[in-house]
Design an enzyme around this catalytic site. Structure first.
Site, PDB file in Angstrom:
ATOM      1  N   HIS A 244      53.581  64.787   2.804  1.00  0.00           N
ATOM      2  CA  HIS A 244      53.814  64.175   4.038  1.00  0.00           C
ATOM      3  C   HIS A 244      54.361  62.976   3.861  1.00  0.00           C
ATOM      4  CE1 HIS A 244      51.870  67.296   6.326  1.00  0.00           C
ATOM      5  NE2 HIS A 244      50.566  67.345   5.485  1.00  0.00           N
ATOM      6  N   ASP A 245      53.738  61.900   3.188  1.00  0.00           N
ATOM      7  CA  ASP A 245      54.081  60.846   3.270  1.00  0.00           C
ATOM      8  C   ASP A 245      55.186  60.268   2.494  1.00  0.00           C
ATOM      9  OD1 ASP A 245      50.699  59.603   3.806  1.00  0.00           O
ATOM     10  OD2 ASP A 245      52.067  60.207   5.441  1.00  0.00           O
TER      11      ASP A 245
END
Ligand code: RIB
Ligand code: CA
Length: 313
Positions: A244-245
């Site tokens: 995600h990040d």
């Protein structure tokens, strides 16, 4: 090329048991990218309690010999219901003593000192709950003039969030903080689950990923353990996870890999089922949201950069 000066605010759990590695991968990518200049890393509570996140960041930075200012945080969310306490109190790790890290400032003081001493506005990247960024604006409203934009992983447009509920973790862990950021008038670029979940990372993907050194081995072991834990807990097979990040950082380094839309983002603060849900309407408001990404190209871009810089560590 003008490098983008960044403060990265993260709830990095890598270094704690059963932790996903996406925050760590995002940090490694940021330090590998010539377009980005990491001026500080601040610890936020989220995936792990803030004191353990602080220790994890300190450990990672010393492993990669990156001597950037970083923080020790013990703060809790603005969230009066403190939803994420369930995850923190289940932590199997001993609390980390503030004494051990007394040389480090708290996260909000670090953000304030870096911003106020910077001759130019900076980008704040949040890849965990937005508690610190919100506290910064509450305690030092003048700092908003030194923030060029806030680029965040969080929220969702249509996709379901944590444990099948509608709210994404970073926002659900501190909806009041997110609401302060979204209504601050500072340009926000949001990377929601709709794009961060486009590419599943499978065990075989991570097995060939990154380098040959001890750090790469620890990352792979942590990622596999996390994938297996989540697959068993939520009853699916084969195991997988998501980076995600990485997406907000990959966007800053190579925007052409992403499709962004102007929008207005707000967050729901009421209702057991709806608290923490992001509401996105496509209107001109100085905010933007990622609606698509060339996920395979992003993954290869990130993998190549990290391998080149940290493959042997
Ligand atoms: O919902 C995904 C977010 O929650 C990511 O930032 C991940 O690291 C976790 O913090
Ligand atoms: Ca995170």
């Amino acid at each position: 090329m003008e490098r983008i000066p960044l403060i990265i605010d993260t709830d990095m759990a890598f270094g704690s048991p059963c932790a996903d590695i996406d925050d760590a991968v995002a940090l490694l990518f940021a330090f590998s990218s010539p377009e980005l200049c990491v001026k500080a890393v601040s610890a936020a509570g989220g995936n792990a309690p803030p004191d353990r996140v602080s220790r994890n960041i300190d450990m990672l930075l010393s492993t990669i010999s990156e001597d950037v200012p970083h923080s020790f945080s013990a703060s809790r969310p603005l969230d009066p219901w403190f939803w994420v306490d369930g995850r923190w109190s289940a932590s199997k790790e001993e609390p980390v003593s503030r004494q051990v890290y007394q040389h480090l400032p708290d996260s909000v003081s670090l953000m304030h000192s870096v911003l106020s001493s910077s001759p130019f506005p900076m980008t704040i990247v949040t890849i965990g709950p937005m508690t610190n960024a919100a506290l910064l604006l509450l305690q030092y409203p003048e700092d908003s003039r030194k923030i060029d934009r806030i680029v965040s992983m969080g929220g969702s447009i249509h996709m379901e969030g944590v444990s099948g509920g509608p709210a994404e973790f970073n926002i659900k862990a501190d909806p009041e903080a997110a609401s302060i950021i979204f209504s601050s008038g500072i340009p926000v670029c949001l990377f929601p689950l709709d794009v961060t979940k486009k590419k599943k990372i499978y065990p075989e993907t991570i097995a060939s990923w990154s380098g040959k050194g001890p750090l790469a081995r620890k990352l792979r072991e942590a990622s596999l353990a996390f994938m297996e834990y989540r697959a068993k807990r939520d009853g699916y097979f084969p195991p997988y996870s998501f980076f995600h990040d990485v997406l907000p950082l990959a966007y800053l380094a190579e925007p052409s890999l992403f499709t962004m839309r102007e929008c207005r983002i707000s967050v729901n603060l009421v209702g057991n089922a709806t608290r923490g849900v992001t509401v996105v309407d496509m209107a001109d408001s100085g905010m933007s949201i990622a609606t698509d990404a060339d996920s395979d190209a992003v993954f290869d871009f990130v993998d190549k950069r990290i391998m080149e810089r940290f493959g042997a560590i």
